[in-house]
Structure formats: structure tokens, C-alpha cells
Design a protein around this motif. Sequence first.
Motif, PDB file in Angstrom:
ATOM      1  N   LEU A  82      36.097  36.943  46.449  1.00 57.67           N
ATOM      2  CA  LEU A  82      36.972  37.369  47.558  1.00 57.67           C
ATOM      3  C   LEU A  82      38.369  36.790  47.445  1.00 57.67           C
ATOM      4  CD1 LEU A  82      34.746  37.213  50.780  1.00 57.67           C
ATOM      5  CD2 LEU A  82      35.739  39.247  49.725  1.00 57.67           C
ATOM      6  N   SER A 108      36.136  42.736  48.605  1.00 52.80           N
ATOM      7  CA  SER A 108      37.022  42.670  49.759  1.00 52.80           C
ATOM      8  C   SER A 108      36.260  42.368  51.034  1.00 52.80           C
ATOM      9  CB  SER A 108      37.773  43.995  49.939  1.00 52.80           C
ATOM     10  OG  SER A 108      36.907  44.995  50.424  1.00 52.80           O
ATOM     11  N   TYR A 109      36.963  41.797  51.980  1.00 52.13           N
ATOM     12  CA  TYR A 109      36.503  41.731  53.373  1.00 52.13           C
ATOM     13  C   TYR A 109      37.566  42.471  54.184  1.00 52.13           C
ATOM     14  CZ  TYR A 109      34.832  40.126  57.885  1.00 52.13           C
ATOM     15  OH  TYR A 109      34.368  40.088  59.177  1.00 52.13           O
ATOM     16  N   GLN A 110      38.771  41.936  54.257  1.00 52.06           N
ATOM     17  CA  GLN A 110      39.882  42.731  54.757  1.00 52.06           C
ATOM     18  C   GLN A 110      40.189  43.785  53.691  1.00 52.06           C
ATOM     19  OE1 GLN A 110      41.346  42.505  57.677  1.00 52.06           O
ATOM     20  NE2 GLN A 110      40.539  40.553  58.415  1.00 52.06           N
ATOM     21  N   PRO A 111      40.255  45.064  54.069  1.00 50.11           N
ATOM     22  CA  PRO A 111      40.544  46.103  53.068  1.00 50.11           C
ATOM     23  C   PRO A 111      41.852  45.803  52.312  1.00 50.11           C
ATOM     24  CG  PRO A 111      39.843  47.092  55.140  1.00 50.11           C
ATOM     25  CD  PRO A 111      40.029  45.621  55.410  1.00 50.11           C
ATOM     26  N   LEU A 112      41.858  46.046  51.022  1.00 49.29           N
ATOM     27  CA  LEU A 112      42.995  45.697  50.164  1.00 49.29           C
ATOM     28  C   LEU A 112      43.874  46.904  49.864  1.00 49.29           C
ATOM     29  CD1 LEU A 112      41.077  43.419  47.611  1.00 49.29           C
ATOM     30  CD2 LEU A 112      42.476  42.694  49.561  1.00 49.29           C
ATOM     31  N   THR A 141      32.682  47.340  46.948  1.00 50.44           N
ATOM     32  CA  THR A 141      33.944  46.615  47.176  1.00 50.44           C
ATOM     33  C   THR A 141      34.799  47.238  48.267  1.00 50.44           C
ATOM     34  OG1 THR A 141      35.231  47.960  45.625  1.00 50.44           O
ATOM     35  CG2 THR A 141      34.091  46.031  44.711  1.00 50.44           C
TER      36      THR A 141
END
Lengths: 307, 307
Positions: A82, A108-112, A141
Motif C-alpha cells: 500500500l 490501493s485503499y484510497q483510489p489512486l 487493486t
Amino acid sequence: MTLFHGLSAFPLTPAGAAGQVQTEALCLLLERIRKAGADSVGLLGSTGAYPYLSRSERRRTVEAAVESLGGQTPVVVGVGALRTDEAQELARDAEEAGADGLLLAPMSYQPLTDGEVYQHVLAVTEATGLPLCLYNNPTTTRFTFSPNLIAELAQVPGVAAVKMPLPADGDYAGELGRIRAMVPASFAIGHSGDWGAANALLAGSNAWFSVVAGLLPAPALRLARAAQAGDAEDARRVDDAFQPLWSLFRQWGSFRVMYALADVLGLGAFEPPRPLLPIGPEVRARLGEALDRLATLSLPTSIHSAP
Amino acid sequence: MTLFHGLSAFPLTPAGAAGQVQTEALCLLLERIRKAGADSVGLLGSTGAYPYLSRSERRRTVEAAVESLGGQTPVVVGVGALRTDEAQELARDAEEAGADGLLLAPMSYQPLTDGEVYQHVLAVTEATGLPLCLYNNPTTTRFTFSPNLIAELAQVPGVAAVKMPLPADGDYAGELGRIRAMVPASFAIGHSGDWGAANALLAGSNAWFSVVAGLLPAPALRLARAAQAGDAEDARRVDDAFQPLWSLFRQWGSFRVMYALADVLGLGAFEPPRPLLPIGPEVRARLGEALDRLATLSLPTSIHSAP
């Protein structure tokens, strides 16, 4: 065979409940892959549960695999994380442990954004001298590499290949043509999604990043070689024998099915990392039928034989 | 005010490039939230960058926050992790460090089934005695809690609330009614998605899990109290003053905007964890205009005042 070309076999990573990797069990799987003659091992890929393992366990896994394979089969190592600094550390670890190449999924966690993924990949290539394959896996992802971003990244020194999902519209040749027109000739374009591998390779894909080859390398290689040779009839015959297994992969997710398959094959009773749960006995019965179907292929070794 | 009711303010977690949390800077943000009179702090939520921080840094963050708030504002702590055993450890850490409640997002890499998420939540509730709020955030976790799963989990001892995304069809009252019919009366249903908060609270949502309240607690509280009192006209007036900020949140992602906003407010120049990148100067100019618009509200303290 050039790295990121041909059949890359993705073994699961046997591990205990607390995430400690069982390297001896892993080496049994690697030995099968090496003996079958796969072109590379995709170690710690999505099938290899990389996001669920600690940095130290991932390093220990690479060390054990490199030692076990003894340079006879190249090892490509998943270094997704991450955080950018963690992916860089994992890349350095893999290089020091003797890996031949890297596979980088933009977890990802917050969209990239495209710009963020570009900088992320750049930072990882700058951390090591190993060639890197972009891991385009939107299901895990939540990031999709556009053809434009692939083309930009293909200009970055060290970025040598992309692992694509199967095209939603089934137009393998069209998508390959669009990307090939934008990247250097040396850039490799391969596919994951086992049930589309025959069509992808027949359309000219450079590589099959194969889940099933992690446990059944011989029939996977039979399929790959037929399709790479352009023998559509033979490739479709082998693909046909895989259909019952593909349908379990699609229904239950190949990740969960691989754990049950290892058990059915007598290669070890491992469980996926929780929260993932083992699949039930009704699927195991269907796995037996899927293996019987594959056994109708003439292969150098028995499907069922333990290593 | 009962935990998981009212305005919960989600601060960002100031951290250095290597992920070391700057607890003094965090405590300045917490002090603003406490002084404004928010009903709880949502520590280490998505805005608090929890997936990007190590277990030890997360523990240190909870300890600092609990000490700083001195029991005057309850602290709800995000304990999401890809592995069930890690989420359990984080929950135990949070309890030992003095947290009042837990927030659990089912982070995923391999997509999860309802049954897997059920067992995951159950395991975390069994690890501690703290009340837990389900974190239904499909954008970041790729898992959607169905009303049926929420109803099943609402029966699990310790599961006290759910944090919902804004309904896609905008029918706040309809969705609230459907879920309320399936859960115990004591079960709290709150919402995130700041730009929908006025409508959610006016429709009877129990809580606003607010990103913006992490940095601008006073105007957020003004909005929350108007909507909770059923004063639609005043709530819409305040919501209207927030519109320029909401549109930046929607365009750039509230996570990235919060870092720039902290800087513009003079609360510290922190950067999001890479691969996330800071947003550029053109957005900062628009942030200034958004703050000017909010300053037209009559509030107990100036928007721009540092703590």
C-alpha cells in the motif's frame, strides 16, 4: 525464453494460521513447476497471498524459492504494498535474495490516480536493477492501467512487461494490437485469467501468468505450448479438458480453489489467510471430477502424482 | 450523547514520510474538535490513513489521542486490516490504550464473501469488550454490506452501529427504513459522505461520520445540530456554504483535500502517504475561496483561527 514470456506458474504460499510461511511445503510445489519445465515462477503473486504476509516472511519466501530452484527456473517476485516506501523495500529485499524480476500491483485503499501510480512504479524501478512487470489486476487493486499509462510506463527504464486481465469484450487481438502500437517492440504483454489463456496466447500474447500452473504445471504447459505454436485445435482440446476446473475458479475464486486443490492432490492441507475461508467438501468432490477430466489428456506425468 | 450518535469528527493523522505519526500535531487537531463540542472522534478512520500505518504507530496514535482528550470526547478507533488476526490485535491494542469504541472496515485484496466478513467481524468482537461500528465503505474496501448482512451482524454482541455510504438513489429515508425494520432499536445507523450529511440527518440518520469535522469542527457541528433538530432551512443554508468545499472533495477525493486544507488553515504542512500525492497550488486557491464562503456563517469561533 526471455523473462515475462511463456508460461509463468503462480504457486500458492503455504502458511500457518499466523502467517508463518512453510518453506518446505512451498519447495515441493516449486519442484513440480521446475520439473514440468515452466518458463518462470510467479512467486508471491495474488495467488501467492503476498498482501497477507509480512515483509520478513516475504523475504524468507524468496530466499527459500531461489535456493530451491537453483537458477534453473527464473523467479519473478510480487512486491506490491500500500505504501511506496514499503514496495521499494520489498523490491530491494527480492533483489538481494536473488530474484530475477519483479511484479508490481498498485495495491490501493484510497483510489489512486494515473499520476500517482506512475510515480509509484518509477520509485520502485529506481530502488533496484531488476526488470519489472506491471500487474494490471483491477479486481484486487481497484486500479486499471489504461493503454496510455502502460505506454508511458513502458518508457521507464526497467519496466519490461505488463500482466493484463482478460479483455471484457473478448477481443484479444484488438487489445494487443492497440497496446503494441504504443510500446517498444521489446516490451512484453502477457495475460492472467486462466480460462482465457488459450485465446490470449493464440492471439499473440507473450505470456500466460497462470494460477493453475502453480499446482498443475504439466497440463498448463501442454496448453501453453500448443497455443504458442499456433495449434488452435490442440490448444482448444486441452482448454476443453480444463473447463470443469475453470468453472470452479470462476464460481469460487481461483484463490480459494487452489487451497482445496492442493489438498486433493495430496500436496498439503493449507488454509487461506483469514478472513478468506476454505471452501467446503461439495467443491472438493467437483475438483476430483475436474482432475479426472484432465487425466484424459496424455501427459508426461500423472496429474495425481505427488512430487 | 450515545456513542455512534451525533457528529463524529475524523481527523487526518499527521505523519512523516516514513509513516511515523506526529502526535503533537495530531493533538492540536483533537483539541479543536474537543473545544467545538463534537460528539466523538473517529481516530484512524480512512481519513486518518489507518491502512498506511504500522501496528505500533497506530497504537501510539490511540494512546496520544486518549491522553489528549482526557475522557471529554469519546474516541472511536479504526481497526481494519487485511488479516483477521491483525484486526484482532489492533482491537486489543485500542482497548488497552483506552479507546471507547471500534470502527471495522473489511479491507480486502481478494474480494470477500458475506460469510467471510461475518466471521471476520465476529472474531474482532470476540477479541475485545468494546462496542463496534461496521464500516460500510465500498469505495475503499470493495465490499458492500447488504441490509441482510447488517441485520445478521446487528445480532452479534458488541456490534452496535453501521457507518453507511450515501445511498446511490438519494433515498435516505427509504434505505434507513428498510434497515431499521431489520435491526434492534438500539442499533445506530449513521452516514459518511459529507455532501449528503444534511439530507441524511434530516431523514433521521443517527450520526454523521464527518471528514470535514476533522479540520472544521465548528461549521460541521452547526450543520449537524440544525439537521438533528429538524431545522431543514438552517441545515440547507449551512450546507450551501459548504458547497465549494464539497465540490473539491468530490473532484479530488476528500483524503487529498484534507492535507491541503490543514496547510491552508495553518494547522501544519503534512503530506499524504505515498503513492498518494499532495494536490497542487490551483486547488489551494480554491480552498481559500471555499473557506471565505464558510466564513459568511456566524460561528462561535473564526474558521481561520489556529487552535
